[in-house]
Design an enzyme around this catalytic site. Structure first.
Site: not given
Ligand code: DHB
Ligand code: FE
Length: 279
Positions: A12, A59, A193, A240
């Site tokens: 995303h 977030h 990431h 995630e």
């Protein structure tokens, strides 16, 4: 009866949404990624699910340290795009399905998944970027959306196995709903990431591609991977990826793989996309 017909997994990355919103999809940097979305977009347009259940993480846009919910389900008629610091994305309002969402909430809680029920929740890039991936830039989103928000921000996060079992419980919930609805389930986030610290910019393509392969063909063999292993191999934000297990858990043991795409770089991450169909 409602049915889960397909599962979609997608990163995303917020800058993917920004590239789309600001007309940059044909630049040298973004074109290979957006070209890679095309087969999935065509399949989604043809399949045209009535409802998408989107497993995502907030977030710190809707929630903060004031309240940390492990699993939350949005039951509202609509969800506004969140202001993440640059004003809300200029994308359509996300329309919910309160009746199905309350049915799923009831079924999950009686099935011993204690969901937080959310009546008001602005939705950030974690949810709107997957919609842009799937549908490009329509005047209205073509499906109703049930947001399921997972805490992957603050330790202790749920285990991947718990997320997988949540998917199975969501499937039982959907399949006990009397209306004939065609439902897709979307798992978002990742892939590898890390956005801060000494290893900022970490991408582990070998780990990502093995993850995608095993998630499709033998999810049971990787569902017990520890948080520490995600941190080590996929970076601090790679955690995630556990949300993809909820999507996978809601599908058959053997699935039909419609499409897979993996691309580096997309901002600080690797971009991954899977389209899976129940046989
Ligand atoms: C990035 C990726 C994310 O998944 C996210 O939530 C925020 C930023 C990035 O690559 O920049
Ligand atoms: Fe994220």
């Amino acid at each position: 009866m409602a049915k889960i017909i397909a599962g979609i997994g997608t990163s995303h990355v917020p800058s993917l949404g920004a590239a789309l919103d600001h007309g940059k999809t044909q630049t040298d940097y973004w074109k290979p990624l957006f070209d890679g979305l095309e087969p999935a977009r065509r399949w989604i347009a043809e399949t045209n699910p009535d409802v998408c259940i989107i497993i995502f993480n907030d977030h710190a846009s809707a929630f903060s340290q004031a309240l940390i919910s492990t699993f939350a389900i949005g039951v509202a008629p609509e969800f506004q795009p969140a202001d993440e610091g640059y004003g809300p994305r200029q994308v359509p309002v996300v329309k919910g399905d309160g009746e199905l969402a309350w049915h799923i909430a009831e079924s999950l809680i009686l099935d011993e998944f204690d969901m937080t029920i959310v009546n008001e929740m602005p939705v950030d890039h974690g949810l709107t970027v997957p919609l842009s991936v799937m549908y490009d830039q329509p005047a209205e989103w073509p499906c109703r959306v049930i947001p399921v928000c997972v805490n992957v921000i603050q330790y202790p996060q749920p285990t991947a196995n718990r997320c997988y079992n949540l998917g199975k419980a969501i499937r039982r919930a959907v399949e006990s709903y009397p209306e004939d609805l065609r439902v897709a389930i979307v798992g978002t986030g990742g892939l590898s990431h890390q956005l801060q610290g000494e290893r900022a910019g970490l991408i582990n393509s070998e780990f990502d591609t093995t993850f995608l392969e095993k998630l499709v063909t033998e999810p049971e063999t990787i569902k017990s991977m520890s948080h520490t292993e995600y941190l080590r191999e996929a970076g601090s934000e790679g955690i995630e990826m556990i949300m993809w297990f909820t999507m996978r858990g809601a599908l058959d043991d053997q699935v039909n793989e419609i499409y897979r795409f993996y691309h580096v770089p997309a901002s600080n991450t690797a971009y991954g996309l899977l389209v899976l169909e129940n046989e």
